[in-house]
Enzyme design. Structure first.
Site, mmCIF file in Angstrom:
data_model
loop_
_atom_site.group_PDB
_atom_site.id
_atom_site.type_symbol
_atom_site.label_atom_id
_atom_site.label_comp_id
_atom_site.label_asym_id
_atom_site.label_seq_id
_atom_site.Cartn_x
_atom_site.Cartn_y
_atom_site.Cartn_z
ATOM 1 N N ASN A 1 23.738 -24.850 -4.510
ATOM 2 C CA ASN A 1 22.972 -23.543 -4.355
ATOM 3 C C ASN A 1 22.067 -23.425 -3.227
ATOM 4 O OD1 ASN A 1 21.765 -21.077 -5.794
ATOM 5 N ND2 ASN A 1 20.081 -22.324 -5.373
ATOM 6 N N GLU A 2 22.009 -22.676 -2.472
ATOM 7 C CA GLU A 2 21.280 -22.503 -1.492
ATOM 8 C C GLU A 2 20.893 -23.853 -0.701
ATOM 9 O OE1 GLU A 2 17.648 -20.119 -2.584
ATOM 10 O OE2 GLU A 2 19.063 -18.251 -2.610
ATOM 11 N N GLU B 1 23.677 -14.131 -6.104
ATOM 12 C CA GLU B 1 22.364 -13.537 -6.729
ATOM 13 C C GLU B 1 21.897 -12.311 -5.638
ATOM 14 O OE1 GLU B 1 19.331 -16.612 -6.485
ATOM 15 O OE2 GLU B 1 20.774 -18.301 -7.125
ATOM 16 N N GLU C 1 19.161 -18.469 -15.252
ATOM 17 C CA GLU C 1 18.916 -20.044 -14.677
ATOM 18 C C GLU C 1 17.790 -20.428 -15.938
ATOM 19 O OE1 GLU C 1 17.107 -19.613 -10.963
ATOM 20 O OE2 GLU C 1 17.038 -21.769 -10.576
ATOM 21 N N GLN D 1 18.002 -11.719 -12.589
ATOM 22 C CA GLN D 1 18.852 -12.454 -13.585
ATOM 23 C C GLN D 1 18.960 -11.910 -14.807
ATOM 24 O OE1 GLN D 1 17.311 -16.703 -13.769
ATOM 25 N NE2 GLN D 1 17.281 -16.560 -11.660
ATOM 26 N N TYR E 1 18.135 -10.627 -1.890
ATOM 27 C CA TYR E 1 16.919 -10.154 -2.634
ATOM 28 C C TYR E 1 16.378 -8.876 -2.034
ATOM 29 C CZ TYR E 1 17.606 -13.765 -6.008
ATOM 30 O OH TYR E 1 18.048 -14.813 -7.211
HETATM 31 O O1 AHR Z 1 16.922 -16.162 -8.991
HETATM 32 C C1 AHR Z 1 15.621 -17.196 -8.354
HETATM 33 C C2 AHR Z 1 15.824 -18.023 -7.440
HETATM 34 O O2 AHR Z 1 16.302 -17.362 -6.028
HETATM 35 C C3 AHR Z 1 17.083 -18.950 -7.371
HETATM 36 O O3 AHR Z 1 16.727 -20.297 -8.153
HETATM 37 C C4 AHR Z 1 17.458 -19.429 -5.908
HETATM 38 O O4 AHR Z 1 18.721 -19.546 -5.760
HETATM 39 C C5 AHR Z 1 16.984 -18.046 -5.137
HETATM 40 O O5 AHR Z 1 16.096 -18.583 -4.119
#
Ligand code: AHR
Length: 510
Positions: A190-191, A314, A42, A363, A256
């Protein structure tokens, strides 16, 4: 090398109950798509600028502006696919800002990540150049949150229209690339439930139908990936599949791992953490299994043939930022704990290969659970990078079922199965077994019955270390790196091995 696979602290040698497993080489499962080993890059901190792209005039050795050391390291682990340009950045990105003469490109503010200037010197042509250098599949995330469908449609046309055909194809040629590029994946926002526009699931699904309708690749199949749920948002999956399932090829899942998952402002440190946070990191990581099972079950209702993939585009660890860095840059160190997290997640993806056909760790460089860290001209490979190196045979391999009964690892109120496994037969016919021991203290004796496999020996490579937060730095780059492992035995159809504490082991079974 500072780490050793033989010198373990005393507790690591404590006897533990035996792990009993059976590998069913005679009942192969689905193929593990190589794009499950994809990456996410990103416009965030030094993820692109400084980490991948330094520009042609840089004193840092480069190939046309791309860091030579980073390209070589990524090629060495066969990076199969890279998702770009975001993330949250994607829903504020206007592709026209990133084409044409670099000097004429507008400078804007990266409002999501640190409020720094974005000069757009890395745009579509530079991304495609990176993919060409890596030999990787392309995955572009379109702006749904703050741009009209025509903008996405035109971007796709710009990338894919045949040479000399449309106005946009001719513009691409004037900008230096006559031939069209192949666009394997298009992300529809995205999201969308968050930074992509704070939408309700039903509204986002309607938007997805609309944007998917007008984005047409001119040169073959382009898979459309809808913005999916995060974590356990099962209602989102249900609404997306019900309303837009027929118009998409994939649904993204974001999850995450945070050691402390109550507040985003207090996630826990990347280094120097207590054992309790090792334990919560492991238990939170293992929730991925539940999320995949339950989202897949909802998808099965609408898509029993499993045409629509779950794309975990992600995932990774997210800690408090490295002290002294811009908190908007999401910089964090990467330790042996991250290597174990990576091994656990890859094993889970392998178990769900029928539905999970693409994934991207967040990432690739310098951001969150990165493969590589850079500082000026320096670069270091992280423990996570080495896990990707160990698991290379999994790319495009046939999964083999492996049943396992594991002892538990306990810390305070946390209890998780200590050992995880996956197995594959690679494209050359070689069988590989991955074993991950998340217990930071106890070695685990493991016996694997080999059903349908005539084997006499097993050897491979292991990643382990003495400290839970063992890591590589620019001054000590090889503290955590794979070591040869020859202490496995095969006799009478059984593989026997003692798996060191906090380790990721990949064996070739012959
Ligand atoms: O990876 C960091 C961020 O995490 C991304 O931009 C977003 O899609 C997610 O919330």
């Amino acid at each position: 090398m500072l780490a050793s696979v033989v010198t373990m602290p005393a507790r690591a040698q404590e006897a533990a109950p035996t792990v009993a497993a059976t590998l069913h080489a005679d009942t192969p499962g689905p193929v593990i798509h190589r794009d499950v080993f994809g990456q996410f890059a990103e416009h965030l901190g030094h993820g692109i600028y400084g980490g991948i792209w330094v520009g042609k005039g840089s004193r840092i050795p480069n190939d046309g502006g791309y860091r030579s050391d980073v390209i070589a390291a990524l090629k060495a682990v066969n990076v199969p696919m890279v998702r770009w340009p975001g993330g949250c950045f994607a829903d504020e990105y206007h592709w026209r800002d990133g084409i044409g003469a670099t000097k004429s490109r507008p400078t804007k503010v990266n409002t999501n990540w640190g409020g720094v200037n974005e000069d757009n010197s890395f745009g579509t042509h530079e991304y495609m150049g990176l993919m060409e250098r890596l030999g990787a599949a392309t995955y572009v995330s379109a702006n749904v949150g703050s741009a009209e469908p025509a903008e996405t449609a035109q971007w796709v046309e710009y990338m894919t229209a045949a040479q000399g055909t449309t106005v946009l194809a001719k513009e691409r040629e004037r900008n230096g690339h006559a031939a069209p590029w192949k666009l394997q994946y298009l992300g529809i926002g995205n999201e969308l439930w968050g930074c992509g526009g704070n939408m309700r699931a039903e509204f986002a699904a309607d938007m997805t139908n609309r944007y998917a309708q007008f984005a047409k690749a001119a040169n073959g199949k382009m898979l459309k990936i809808a913005s999916g749920p995060s974590d356990s948002n099962y209602d989102w999956t249900d609404a997306m599949m019900r309303i837009a399932g027929k118009n998409i090829d994939g649904l993204a899942l974001h999850y995450y791992t945070r050691p402390r998952d109550k507040k985003w402002s207090d996630k826990g440190a990347a280094l120097g953490f207590p054992e309790r946070e090792w334990a919560t990191t492991m238990s939170h990581t293992l929730q991925m299994e539940t999320f995949l099972t339950r989202h897949s079950a909802i998808m099965d209702k609408y898509d029993p043939a499993k045409r629509v993939m779950l794309a975990v585009d992600e995932w990774g660890t997210w800690y408090d930022p490295t002290p002294g860095t811009n908190p908007g840059f999401l910089e964090q160190q990467n330790s042996l704990r991250d290597a174990v997290v990576a091994g656990l997640n890859i094993n889970i993806f392998a178990h769900h290969a029928d539905r999970v056909k693409m994934a991207a760790i967040a990432q690739m460089v310098n951001v969150l659970q990165a493969m590589l860290l850079t500082d000026g001209a320096k670069m270091v490979k992280t423990p996570t990078y080495w896990v990707y190196d160990l698991y290379k045979p999994w790319q495009g391999a046939t999964s083999l079922p492996i049943e396992l009964t594991s002892p538990w690892y306990h810390k305070d109120e946390v209890a998780v199965p200590a050992v995880s496994a996956s197995a594959v037969r690679d494209t050359a016919g070689q069988v590989h077994v991955a074993l991950v021991n998340l217990d930071p203290n106890r070695a685990m004796p493991v016996t694997v019955s080999l059903a349908g496999l005539q084997a006499t020996q097993a050897s491979g490579r292991i990643i382990t270390g003495t400290a839970m937060d063992a890591h590589n730095s620019f001054d000590a780059p090889d503290v955590v790196a794979p070591q040869p492992f020859t202490a496995a035995q095969v006799a009478g159809g059984t593989l026997t091995v003692t798996l060191p504490a906090k380790s990721v082991l990949v064996l070739d079974v012959r």
